[in-house]
Design a protein around this motif. Structure first.
Motif: not given
Length: 154
Positions: A83-99
């Motif tokens: 995997f490539n290094p991470k790319v960050d999105f948003g400016n908030y604290s997240s607790s879960d994510v779904s695709i």
């Protein structure tokens, strides 16, 4: 994740600043795994796996305690997990994510729960770094987990 037909594992750690990916090396009747490979970032809550950029390879989207959602683009080839290094999105604290495809355009979107909202980061079908537009839905309570599915089918 390496296109060998066996399900591999991805593990988000809330107390350690890594996401671990573990290659499935099982054979018929014998379960086994390679040693984990860690991808460094900050502490994580939950993750989701899906092809975010349309290249046929599953990518990782990870909800973070710190302000953003991280996406790791799958850079592996058949039999090799990378995997490539991470790319960050948003400016908030997240607790879960779904695709999933929220708007029916055939392009996966990210649905993210935050302490006060559900955010939909709409995929635009480009290669990573992913270009996302954000749409926030205010839930009636403090969301922690989020998932998506068609609840009614014709």
């Amino acid at each position: 994740m390496d296109q060998d037909g066996k399900p591999d594992l991805a593990v988000a750690h809330s107390a350690y600043p890594v996401v671990s990916v573990i290659k499935n090396t099982s054979t018929n009747g014998a379960i086994s795994f390679d040693a984990n490979v860690d991808y460094v970032a900050t502490s994580y809550q939950k993750l989701s796996i899906g092809d975010l950029d349309g290249d046929g390879n599953p990518d990782l989207a990870v909800a973070r305690n710190n302000p953003s959602v991280s996406v790791f683009k799958n850079a592996g080839k058949a039999g090799v997990i990378s995997f490539n290094p991470k790319v960050d999105f948003g400016n908030y604290s997240s607790s879960d994510v779904s695709i999933g495809d929220m708007d029916g355009d055939g392009i996966p979107d990210l649905v993210v729960s935050t302490p006060s909202t559900i955010s939909i980061l709409r995929g635009l079908g480009t290669a990573l770094p992913l270009v996302l537009s954000q749409f926030q839905v205010s839930p009636p309570r403090q969301p922690y987990s989020v998932n998506m599915e068609h609840l009614y089918r014709n």
